[in-house]
Design an enzyme around this catalytic site. Structure first.
Site, PDB file in Angstrom:
ATOM      1  N   HIS A 158       0.822  -1.210   0.000  1.00  0.00           N
ATOM      2  CA  HIS A 158       0.000   0.000   0.000  1.00  0.00           C
ATOM      3  C   HIS A 158       0.859   1.265   0.000  1.00  0.00           C
ATOM      4  O   HIS A 158       0.369   2.353   0.306  1.00  0.00           O
ATOM      5  CB  HIS A 158      -0.909   0.014   1.231  1.00  0.00           C
ATOM      6  CG  HIS A 158      -1.761  -1.197   1.367  1.00  0.00           C
ATOM      7  ND1 HIS A 158      -2.629  -1.604   0.380  1.00  0.00           N
ATOM      8  CD2 HIS A 158      -1.860  -2.115   2.374  1.00  0.00           C
ATOM      9  CE1 HIS A 158      -3.249  -2.719   0.774  1.00  0.00           C
ATOM     10  NE2 HIS A 158      -2.790  -3.051   1.974  1.00  0.00           N
ATOM     11  N   HIS A 199      -7.204  -4.553  -0.893  1.00  0.00           N
ATOM     12  CA  HIS A 199      -6.528  -5.824  -1.155  1.00  0.00           C
ATOM     13  C   HIS A 199      -7.202  -6.563  -2.308  1.00  0.00           C
ATOM     14  O   HIS A 199      -6.888  -7.722  -2.565  1.00  0.00           O
ATOM     15  CB  HIS A 199      -6.556  -6.721   0.090  1.00  0.00           C
ATOM     16  CG  HIS A 199      -6.108  -6.027   1.330  1.00  0.00           C
ATOM     17  ND1 HIS A 199      -6.988  -5.544   2.276  1.00  0.00           N
ATOM     18  CD2 HIS A 199      -4.870  -5.702   1.767  1.00  0.00           C
ATOM     19  CE1 HIS A 199      -6.305  -4.961   3.251  1.00  0.00           C
ATOM     20  NE2 HIS A 199      -5.025  -5.039   2.973  1.00  0.00           N
ATOM     21  N   SER A 251       6.661  21.439 -37.141  1.00  0.00           N
ATOM     22  CA  SER A 251       8.004  21.969 -36.949  1.00  0.00           C
ATOM     23  C   SER A 251       8.355  22.995 -38.021  1.00  0.00           C
ATOM     24  O   SER A 251       9.070  23.966 -37.756  1.00  0.00           O
ATOM     25  CB  SER A 251       9.022  20.831 -36.943  1.00  0.00           C
ATOM     26  OG  SER A 251       8.934  20.070 -38.129  1.00  0.00           O
ATOM     27  N   GLY A 275      16.352  25.078 -33.583  1.00  0.00           N
ATOM     28  CA  GLY A 275      16.000  23.802 -34.210  1.00  0.00           C
ATOM     29  C   GLY A 275      17.040  22.724 -34.010  1.00  0.00           C
ATOM     30  O   GLY A 275      16.733  21.528 -34.084  1.00  0.00           O
ATOM     31  N   ASP A 333      14.507  16.250 -49.484  1.00  0.00           N
ATOM     32  CA  ASP A 333      13.780  16.632 -48.268  1.00  0.00           C
ATOM     33  C   ASP A 333      12.662  17.612 -48.622  1.00  0.00           C
ATOM     34  O   ASP A 333      12.904  18.625 -49.300  1.00  0.00           O
ATOM     35  CB  ASP A 333      14.737  17.294 -47.272  1.00  0.00           C
ATOM     36  CG  ASP A 333      14.019  17.767 -46.034  1.00  0.00           C
ATOM     37  OD1 ASP A 333      13.620  16.921 -45.221  1.00  0.00           O
ATOM     38  OD2 ASP A 333      13.838  18.992 -45.896  1.00  0.00           O
TER      39      ASP A 333
END
EC number: 2.7.1.28
Length: 580
Positions: free
Chosen positions: A64, A226, A450, A490, A561
């Site tokens: 507990h 319990h 981003s 960044g 990219d």
């Protein structure tokens, strides 16, 4: 095999030693605690400080945590006795703890025990044996469970409300109150506490199978700590519904276990994590519980939210309500050094304004400046950029699907649409610094991702350099400042396969604006666009070292990219508009 699987899911060394190692870990981590040699007993390390005062002792089965040893300290417990997981501690250890406290100079010893048969028997044996040795000792039973409308002869179970009693009794003992007074006031306090819990999963004792079975998508209301059966199983509901159900049940006057609560009453609210809920879920439950109580006209004066009395890894929570008056609240607020007690404010939760008004946003440049001689040219440039971004939307999305979530074109299109709307509804400032500041705000509000953050940083950093002048030297400083800010925040550099691979070579070329005559600016821009195109194309053969693409194996990245391609397209659009 299944039982072994359960053991492996727990980060332990052995089932047999887990309680002893946990107690040692607690004591090693807290210099205010010490172990009673030969027993699973934790005591205050400064026992000399309790001379002449009543010592408080609690305990029960392990599993507990942080109850009960986490509540040992000045202003709370003097010691705690631990049994095996979910098992009452042996009377011999309880007696050893009582005698140690008594011989340490305590004026009396009070045992605070949860209402479970094993605890009552074993702590009771120790009380009677201690009395035989002349110890001034007494015991109070905490039975705060509100689950059953008609409790059995065993009575209501002891739950997380026990922790609140530790605090009240501890403050009284620290004040120097005698044993009989503490017993009387604590017994009165126990009658003003109600607790009810809900579970979304069972728990499992180390080395054993789960304590009960709960089908997926179901929850159990009113179970014990319990894993003892509750009063109702139902489909998992929202936090709003669950909290409403719990508070309604706790205060249901038709139940013999209810806590009488009326409008105007003051309560301490304890939101207790049974072990497996996230902090986020507990925070949501806390918000709902406070709102639910306030709707009933109840004043929530304090809230404690966290793990106070757990059931191993059980996914669930309990709510405890303690009615208080000003004197009881002073006892609750009294200082303690117990490591598991939260650092609570002594200001009321209800009745305060929990919001702070934000500062007024800076007015957009277009709200304060008239259009200038450059406004018509700026409009043409921005329209050209918007047009080319919308034309390239699908191409950029396709390039982004190889390394990301395929939304590069869509986020640039969001920006293009926002700029187009802005051109129709706003004045274009003739001051280029104000223009870039406006565009930065527009990017922040409309683009996301981003790329949006990087564009916003670039524009925000560049804008101050164009506030007073817009000649070639000012543009060179602005572009350099914007690019450096993108690198700084960044974390990328040229060669990392990002938009910087197109932007940096272009900006390097544009630095020539600082010394070139005005009639040579277009030629420099033309050269910068070519450098950007080459930089974007070069990303086809680069290894990604920043951004989401850095998590993709190089052999899967065979296209340029998308961010670099977008930068090259923007620069080309600017050039075409200025040429026109």
């Amino acid at each position: 095999m299944q039982a072994i699987m359960e053991v492996r899911r727990k980060l332990l060394n052995s089932v047999e030693k887990c309680v002893d190692e946990a107690l040692e870990g607690l004591v090693r981590s807290n210099v205010g605690l010490a172990l009673l040699q030969g027993h699973r007993v934790v005591l205050r390390s400064d026992l000399e400080s309790i001379k002449g005062k009543v010592a408080l002792l609690s305990g029960g089965g392990s599993g507990h945590e942080p109850a009960h040893a986490g509540y040992i300290g000045v202003g709370m417990l003097s010691g705690a006795v631990a049994g095996a997981v979910f098992a009452s501690p042996p009377p011999g250890s309880v007696l050893a703890a009582i005698l140690t406290l008594w011989k340490g100079g305590a004026s009396g010893v009070l045992l605070i025990v949860k209402n479970y048969t094993g605890d009552r028997l074993n702590f009771g044996i120790a009380v009677e044996q201690a009395r035989l040795q002349g110890v001034q000792v007494d015991m109070v039973i905490v039975a705060d469970d509100c689950a059953f409308a008609q409790p059995s002869k065993a009575g209501r179970r002891g739950l997380c409300g026990t922790v609140l009693i530790h605090k009240i009794a501890g403050a009284l003992a620290e004040k120097g109150c005698p044993l009989d007074e503490i017993v009387a006031r604590v017994n009165k306090a126990t009658k003003n506490i109600g607790t009810l819990g809900v579970s979304l999963s069972p728990c499992s004792v180390p080395g054993c199978l789960p304590s009960f079975q709960l089908p997926p998508g179901e929850m159990e209301l009113g179970l014990g700590i319990h894993g003892e059966p509750g009063i109702k199983r139902s489909k998992v509901a929202s936090a709003d519904e669950v909290v409403q159900t719990i508070i309604s049940h706790i205060t249901d006057s038709s139940s013999k276990s209810h806590l009488s609560l009326k409008s105007g009453d003051k309560v301490v609210l304890c939101v207790n994590n049974l072990g497996g809920l996230s902090c986020l879920e507990i925070a949501v439950v806390s918000k709902v519980a406070v709102h639910c109580l306030e709707e009933r006209g109840v004043l929530v004066v304090r809230v404690m939210a966290g793990s106070f009395m757990t059931s191993l890894e059980m996914v669930g929570m309990s709510l405890s309500l303690m009615k208080v008056d000003e004197e009881m609240l002073r006892l609750f607020d009294a200082k303690t050094t117990a490591p598991a007690w939260p650092n609570l404010s002594t200001s009321s939760v209800s009745g305060r304004n929990m919001f702070i008004k934000p500062e007024e946003k800076l007015a957009a440049a277009s709200d304060n400046y008239n259009e200038g001689s450059l406004s018509s040219v700026i409009r043409l440039v921005l329209e050209s950029v918007c047009k080319i971004l919308l034309q390239h939307q699908e191409e950029l999305n396709a390039l982004d699907r190889a390394a990301g979530d395929g939304d590069c074109g869509s986020t640039h299109a969001l920006l293009a649409n926002a700029v187009q709307e802005w051109l129709h509804t706003s004045r274009i400032p003739g001051n280029l610094g104000k223009l870039l500041a406006d565009l930065a705000l527009l990017v922040q509000q409309s683009m996301g991702g981003s790329s949006g953050a990087l564009y916003c940083i670039f524009l925000s950093a560049a804008a101050p350099h164009l506030m007073q002048s817009s000649d070639g030297a000012a543009w060179a400083k602005a572009l350099h400042a914007g690019t450096e800010a993108m690198k700084r925040y960044g974390g990328a550099e040229p060669g990392d396969r990002t938009m910087l691979d197109a932007l940096c070579p272009a900006v390097e070329e544009l630095m020539k604006l600082s010394t070139a005559p005005p009639d040579g600016h277009i030629a420099i821009l033309q050269s910068a666009v070519e450098k950007a195109d080459l930089g974007a194309e070069s990303t086809r053969n680069l290894t990604a070292r920043a951004g989401r693409a850095s998590y993709i194996a190089s052999e899967h990245l065979t296209q340029p990219d998308p961010g670099a391609v977008a930068v090259a397209a923007i620069l080309k659009a600017i050039l075409n508009a200025l040429k026109a």
